[in-house]
Design a protein around this motif. Structure first.
Motif, PDB file in Angstrom:
ATOM      1  N   SER A 163       1.190  -0.844  -0.034  1.00 39.17           N
ATOM      2  CA  SER A 163       0.346   0.410  -0.048  1.00 39.17           C
ATOM      3  C   SER A 163       1.080   1.222  -0.163  1.00 39.17           C
ATOM      4  O   SER A 163       0.398   2.363  -0.477  1.00 39.17           O
ATOM      5  CB  SER A 163      -1.089  -0.036   1.118  1.00 39.17           C
ATOM      6  N   LEU A 164       1.830   1.488   0.451  1.00 39.07           N
ATOM      7  CA  LEU A 164       2.872   2.692   0.413  1.00 39.07           C
ATOM      8  C   LEU A 164       3.285   2.770  -0.304  1.00 39.07           C
ATOM      9  O   LEU A 164       3.434   3.441  -1.156  1.00 39.07           O
ATOM     10  CB  LEU A 164       3.928   2.312   2.394  1.00 39.07           C
ATOM     11  N   ASP A 165       4.330   1.897  -0.980  1.00 36.46           N
ATOM     12  CA  ASP A 165       4.634   1.604  -2.873  1.00 36.46           C
ATOM     13  C   ASP A 165       3.784   1.781  -3.467  1.00 36.46           C
ATOM     14  O   ASP A 165       3.605   2.877  -4.272  1.00 36.46           O
ATOM     15  CB  ASP A 165       4.882   0.291  -3.330  1.00 36.46           C
ATOM     16  N   THR A 166       2.428   1.526  -3.706  1.00 34.21           N
ATOM     17  CA  THR A 166       1.373   2.062  -4.528  1.00 34.21           C
ATOM     18  C   THR A 166       0.613   3.582  -4.085  1.00 34.21           C
ATOM     19  O   THR A 166       0.933   4.257  -4.903  1.00 34.21           O
ATOM     20  CB  THR A 166      -0.051   1.118  -4.639  1.00 34.21           C
ATOM     21  N   LEU A 167       0.985   4.293  -2.821  1.00 40.51           N
ATOM     22  CA  LEU A 167       0.797   5.622  -2.686  1.00 40.51           C
ATOM     23  C   LEU A 167       1.909   6.674  -3.168  1.00 40.51           C
ATOM     24  O   LEU A 167       1.830   7.277  -3.493  1.00 40.51           O
ATOM     25  CB  LEU A 167       0.571   5.882  -1.126  1.00 40.51           C
ATOM     26  N   ARG A 168       2.921   6.172  -2.741  1.00 39.04           N
ATOM     27  CA  ARG A 168       4.286   6.374  -3.415  1.00 39.04           C
ATOM     28  C   ARG A 168       4.587   6.344  -4.820  1.00 39.04           C
ATOM     29  O   ARG A 168       4.668   7.235  -5.549  1.00 39.04           O
ATOM     30  CB  ARG A 168       5.514   5.663  -3.362  1.00 39.04           C
ATOM     31  N   ILE A 169       3.943   5.216  -5.719  1.00 44.85           N
ATOM     32  CA  ILE A 169       3.889   5.500  -7.630  1.00 44.85           C
ATOM     33  C   ILE A 169       2.740   6.483  -7.625  1.00 44.85           C
ATOM     34  O   ILE A 169       3.391   7.742  -8.233  1.00 44.85           O
ATOM     35  CB  ILE A 169       3.780   4.334  -7.502  1.00 44.85           C
ATOM     36  N   LEU A 170       1.587   7.022  -6.520  1.00 46.97           N
ATOM     37  CA  LEU A 170       0.554   8.053  -7.385  1.00 46.97           C
ATOM     38  C   LEU A 170       1.206   9.033  -6.933  1.00 46.97           C
ATOM     39  O   LEU A 170       0.650  10.323  -7.601  1.00 46.97           O
ATOM     40  CB  LEU A 170      -0.380   7.609  -6.780  1.00 46.97           C
ATOM     41  N   ASN A 171       1.576   9.589  -5.835  1.00 51.25           N
ATOM     42  CA  ASN A 171       2.416  10.690  -5.468  1.00 51.25           C
ATOM     43  C   ASN A 171       3.305  11.179  -5.991  1.00 51.25           C
ATOM     44  O   ASN A 171       3.771  12.497  -7.170  1.00 51.25           O
ATOM     45  CB  ASN A 171       2.926  10.788  -3.730  1.00 51.25           C
ATOM     46  N   ARG A 172       4.145  10.169  -6.587  1.00 50.91           N
ATOM     47  CA  ARG A 172       5.409  10.774  -8.001  1.00 50.91           C
ATOM     48  C   ARG A 172       4.405  10.515  -9.307  1.00 50.91           C
ATOM     49  O   ARG A 172       5.782  12.086 -10.216  1.00 50.91           O
ATOM     50  CB  ARG A 172       6.105   8.790  -8.510  1.00 50.91           C
ATOM     51  N   LYS A 173       3.431  10.656  -8.994  1.00 49.78           N
ATOM     52  CA  LYS A 173       2.883  10.757 -10.552  1.00 49.78           C
ATOM     53  C   LYS A 173       2.119  12.009 -10.656  1.00 49.78           C
ATOM     54  O   LYS A 173       2.447  12.792 -11.619  1.00 49.78           O
ATOM     55  CB  LYS A 173       1.355   9.997 -10.644  1.00 49.78           C
ATOM     56  N   LYS A 174       1.730  12.505  -9.448  1.00 44.42           N
ATOM     57  CA  LYS A 174       1.470  13.775  -9.304  1.00 44.42           C
ATOM     58  C   LYS A 174       2.740  14.688  -9.607  1.00 44.42           C
ATOM     59  O   LYS A 174       2.353  15.672 -10.569  1.00 44.42           O
ATOM     60  CB  LYS A 174       0.756  14.008  -8.281  1.00 44.42           C
ATOM     61  N   ILE A 175       3.845  14.327  -8.766  1.00 46.99           N
ATOM     62  CA  ILE A 175       4.938  15.066  -9.552  1.00 46.99           C
ATOM     63  C   ILE A 175       5.647  15.418 -10.843  1.00 46.99           C
ATOM     64  O   ILE A 175       5.686  16.661 -11.266  1.00 46.99           O
ATOM     65  CB  ILE A 175       6.383  14.853  -7.625  1.00 46.99           C
ATOM     66  N   ASP A 176       5.379  14.481 -11.332  1.00 52.42           N
ATOM     67  CA  ASP A 176       5.584  14.197 -12.934  1.00 52.42           C
ATOM     68  C   ASP A 176       5.261  14.869 -13.309  1.00 52.42           C
ATOM     69  O   ASP A 176       6.051  16.572 -14.136  1.00 52.42           O
ATOM     70  CB  ASP A 176       5.940  12.675 -12.942  1.00 52.42           C
TER      71      ASP A 176
END
Length: 78
Positions: free
Chosen positions: A50-63
């Motif tokens: 779950s934390l990895d998925t949230l990290r990926i979603l956050n990275r998507k927003k930053i990108d």
């Protein structure tokens, strides 16, 4: 608070992952109360996923934000 870190289009998935983290944490508390540690690995894997998925979603927003800034600069440079 959460809207600052995730895209609106990713909210359903983000909320699912936050709910998974809460439920898994409650299960971990029950394990601690009962001194039952046989499913520790499963709990840790669920939290990590779950934390990895949230990290990926956050990275998507930053990108996406970085791409928008770069696009703006490219268009208005000259």
């Amino acid at each position: 608070m959460l809207k600052e870190h995730y895209l609106m289009e990713d909210w359903p998935q983000m909320l699912d992952e936050v709910e998974n983290i809460m439920n898994t944490s409650i299960n971990a508390l029950h394990m601690a109360e009962n001194a039952e540690f046989s499913s520790k690995r499963e709990v840790m894997l669920k939290l990590e996923r779950s934390l990895d998925t949230l990290r990926i979603l956050n990275r998507k927003k930053i990108d996406r934000e970085n791409n928008q800034v770069n696009e703006y600069l490219r268009r208005h440079m000259f």
